[in-house]
Motif scaffolding. Structure first.
Motif, PDB file in Angstrom:
ATOM      1  N   UNK A   1       0.832  -1.214   0.000  1.00  0.00           N
ATOM      2  CA  UNK A   1       0.000   0.000   0.000  1.00  0.00           C
ATOM      3  C   UNK A   1       0.865   1.262   0.000  1.00  0.00           C
ATOM      4  N   UNK A   2       2.116   1.119   0.465  1.00  0.00           N
ATOM      5  CA  UNK A   2       3.025   2.265   0.491  1.00  0.00           C
ATOM      6  C   UNK A   2       3.850   2.398  -0.795  1.00  0.00           C
ATOM      7  N   UNK A   3       3.500   1.636  -1.796  1.00  0.00           N
ATOM      8  CA  UNK A   3       4.131   1.832  -3.106  1.00  0.00           C
ATOM      9  C   UNK A   3       4.992   0.700  -3.624  1.00  0.00           C
ATOM     10  N   UNK A   4       5.225  -0.344  -2.837  1.00  0.00           N
ATOM     11  CA  UNK A   4       6.042  -1.469  -3.300  1.00  0.00           C
ATOM     12  C   UNK A   4       5.157  -2.455  -4.081  1.00  0.00           C
ATOM     13  N   UNK A   5       4.770  -2.014  -5.265  1.00  0.00           N
ATOM     14  CA  UNK A   5       3.793  -2.787  -6.064  1.00  0.00           C
ATOM     15  C   UNK A   5       4.354  -4.114  -6.583  1.00  0.00           C
ATOM     16  N   UNK A   6       5.687  -4.262  -6.582  1.00  0.00           N
ATOM     17  CA  UNK A   6       6.261  -5.538  -7.040  1.00  0.00           C
ATOM     18  C   UNK A   6       5.882  -6.694  -6.128  1.00  0.00           C
ATOM     19  N   UNK A   7       5.420  -6.380  -4.933  1.00  0.00           N
ATOM     20  CA  UNK A   7       4.989  -7.427  -3.999  1.00  0.00           C
ATOM     21  C   UNK A   7       3.746  -8.170  -4.488  1.00  0.00           C
ATOM     22  N   UNK A   8       3.100  -7.643  -5.537  1.00  0.00           N
ATOM     23  CA  UNK A   8       1.954  -8.340  -6.097  1.00  0.00           C
ATOM     24  C   UNK A   8       2.357  -9.758  -6.523  1.00  0.00           C
ATOM     25  N   UNK A   9       3.575  -9.886  -7.066  1.00  0.00           N
ATOM     26  CA  UNK A   9       4.065 -11.203  -7.461  1.00  0.00           C
ATOM     27  C   UNK A   9       4.183 -12.145  -6.279  1.00  0.00           C
ATOM     28  N   UNK A  10       4.580 -11.598  -5.130  1.00  0.00           N
ATOM     29  CA  UNK A  10       4.703 -12.409  -3.915  1.00  0.00           C
ATOM     30  C   UNK A  10       3.332 -12.944  -3.504  1.00  0.00           C
ATOM     31  N   UNK A  11       2.326 -12.069  -3.510  1.00  0.00           N
ATOM     32  CA  UNK A  11       0.990 -12.483  -3.095  1.00  0.00           C
ATOM     33  C   UNK A  11       0.387 -13.505  -4.057  1.00  0.00           C
ATOM     34  N   UNK A  12       0.533 -13.255  -5.351  1.00  0.00           N
ATOM     35  CA  UNK A  12      -0.008 -14.194  -6.345  1.00  0.00           C
ATOM     36  C   UNK A  12       0.694 -15.541  -6.224  1.00  0.00           C
ATOM     37  N   UNK A  13       2.008 -15.515  -5.953  1.00  0.00           N
ATOM     38  CA  UNK A  13       2.756 -16.767  -5.761  1.00  0.00           C
ATOM     39  C   UNK A  13       2.226 -17.579  -4.595  1.00  0.00           C
ATOM     40  N   UNK A  14       1.856 -16.866  -3.489  1.00  0.00           N
ATOM     41  CA  UNK A  14       1.274 -17.546  -2.333  1.00  0.00           C
ATOM     42  C   UNK A  14      -0.032 -18.238  -2.714  1.00  0.00           C
ATOM     43  N   UNK A  15      -0.829 -17.539  -3.516  1.00  0.00           N
ATOM     44  CA  UNK A  15      -2.113 -18.106  -3.949  1.00  0.00           C
ATOM     45  C   UNK A  15      -1.889 -19.337  -4.831  1.00  0.00           C
TER      46      UNK A  15
END
Length: 475
Positions: A438-452
């Protein structure tokens, strides 16, 4: 001193006829030695050759496909030389009156188009084959190949680098295969190449002393042999030595050329018109009939692929480099692959990688099966990642995509409610990462999708996964 390389190629293409050029013996490859022979191809006294009409038709087609002049009047000549696999003591070929002259093809090297001239094409018969026994000082002769029809294609000395020679060789090979008049199999000897190469100081008009390279049974060997010969001749000239005109063999094991014999000139063969064969007269009507049978050729097909399917030129060039590959692409599109560019990417990466240099005809996955797989990706039935796993299974088993997906329960999960529950669980379990996102580190989207993907064993719809995480993380 800077030198310019001058290369000309002589290509021998075995024409795809069922019988030999002057008799009815079979041209089938791989028969027991000396079983496809008769008194005519063995050169027995008193026999007379009869020209195979199909050989003339195939030669005319190749001439038309390369914008060449078809000589309405041409004739055969005897090329005299003595070798154990030449039973007549001469080869029936063409000399001053060939069937085809003055053509050209375009090649592309380093994104630049260059026209390579074709001096002539002539019909001739092949010689036999010598087999040397390494264990004892004996040699054997197999005359099955004697009398097999060849079309010799002689280029102008227009090539200035081994890369250009490679591109020209590939282009001629492709045209022959598109016309279906030569199978192009270099391992079986039905497509062979001799290369003439010389060096001269930059700016000099006069050609240097040339050598001829033989025994090259692959496209890569042709380029490697020419690269070696450029270095060898350049070193000789820089040291003030002379290049000796000779015929050289390429030794792929040692990566070097080796002397075979002194190079002959035309007068050494004592050509004269063949008294057993009448001159050939070709009517304009016959030429026009054959022109109507020409298929869509590589350059034409490449242009159509860029326009009709909106493919980049690079993609179109690769897909149309072989007729079978281009046919495969279009058949897969007809079978359900809706996106030409996506299909092109799959063929140039997944498919060609798994083929490992083998012909597309040997592929376990049929065009309709690849089209089916692409359609399942487009519909969201399976993800692109799962599709790669399915494709490998298809290559190994030959099964269709739907069958494999059902057997292994690989259907993609696109249930929004079910996936949203897992997404919320992952976000709740990773508060620090959620805050960083939420503070701008949008690359973490890959981390979340990987968890899913881990929790769903790779079955979650990736596009939907990104949308759901976006909702959950951004409220």
């Amino acid at each position: 001193m800077e030198f310019e390389t001058v290369i000309g190629l002589e290509i021998h293409a075995q024409l795809k006829t069922q019988s030999k050029i002057f008799c009815g013996c079979s041209t089938q490859f791989g028969a027991p030695p000396n079983t496809h022979t008769c008194p005519v191809c063995l050169g027995m006294p008193g026999v007379l050759p009869v020209l195979n009409k199909r050989v003339v038709e195939f030669s005319i087609k190749m001439g038309l496909a390369t914008g060449s002049t078809i000589n309405r009047f041409n004739q055969f000549a005897r090329k005299n030389y003595f070798y154990p696999d030449l039973p007549k003591g001469y080869q029936t070929s063409q000399f001053d009156l060939p069937i085809v002259e003055h053509g050209s093809v375009d090649i592309v090297v380093n994104d630049k188009i260059k026209t390579i001239g074709i001096t002539r094409m002539h019909m001739e018969e092949d010689a036999g084959k010598l087999i040397h026994d390494d264990r004892e000082p004996n040699s054997y002769v197999d005359l099955n190949r004697t009398g097999t029809p060849l079309l010799e294609i002689v280029s102008e000395p227009d090539m200035r680098s081994p890369e250009e020679a490679y591109a020209y060789l590939k282009k001629i090979h492709a045209i022959l295969r598109y016309l279906d008049i030569c199978d192009g199999n270099m391992q079986e000897g039905s497509f062979r190449c001799d290369a003439n190469i010389s060096l001269r100081p930059v700016g000099q008009e006069e050609l240097g002393t040339r050598t001829e390279l033989k025994n090259m049974n692959s496209f890569r060997n042709v380029q490697s042999a020419l690269e070696y010969e450029v270095r060898r001749q350049r070193d000789l000239l820089l040291d003030g030595e002379k290049v000796i005109q000779a015929t050289l063999l390429w030794n792929p094991d040692k990566n070097r050329t080796e002397s075979m014999r002194g190079k002959e000139d035309a007068h050494d063969y004592r050509y004269f018109p063949c008294p057993d064969l009448v001159p050939i007269e070709i009517s304009e009507e016959w030429i026009e009939e054959l022109r109507k049978t020409l298929p869509e050729l590589p350059d034409e097909r490449k242009i159509r692929f860029t326009k009709e399917y909106e493919l980049p030129e690079y993609d179109a060039a690769i897909l149309t480099s072989e007729r079978e590959l281009a046919d495969y692409f279009e058949q897969a599109l007809q079978a359900g692959a809706a996106n030409p560019k996506k299909l092109s990417n799959w063929m140039m990466t997944e498919l060609l990688r798994e083929l490992k240099g083998e012909s597309i005809e040997s592929c376990n996955v049929q065009p309709a099966q690849l089209g089916e797989l692409m359609a399942m990706i487009d519909k969201g039935t399976i993800s692109g990642k799962i599709a790669k796993t399915v494709f490998l299974d298809m290559m190994e088993s030959g099964k269709g995509a739907e069958q494999i997906v059902k057997e292994k329960n690989l259907v993609q999960n696109s249930d929004e409610g079910e996936l949203m529950a897992i997404v919320e669980e992952i976000v709740a379990a990773n508060p620090a990462q959620a805050e960083d996102f939420r503070n701008g580190k949008t690359k973490l989207m890959g981390y979340f999708v990987g968890q899913l993907m881990q929790k769903t064993k790779g079955k979650a719809n990736p596009k939907l996964a990104n949308e759901l995480f976006d909702k959950a993380l951004n409220g």
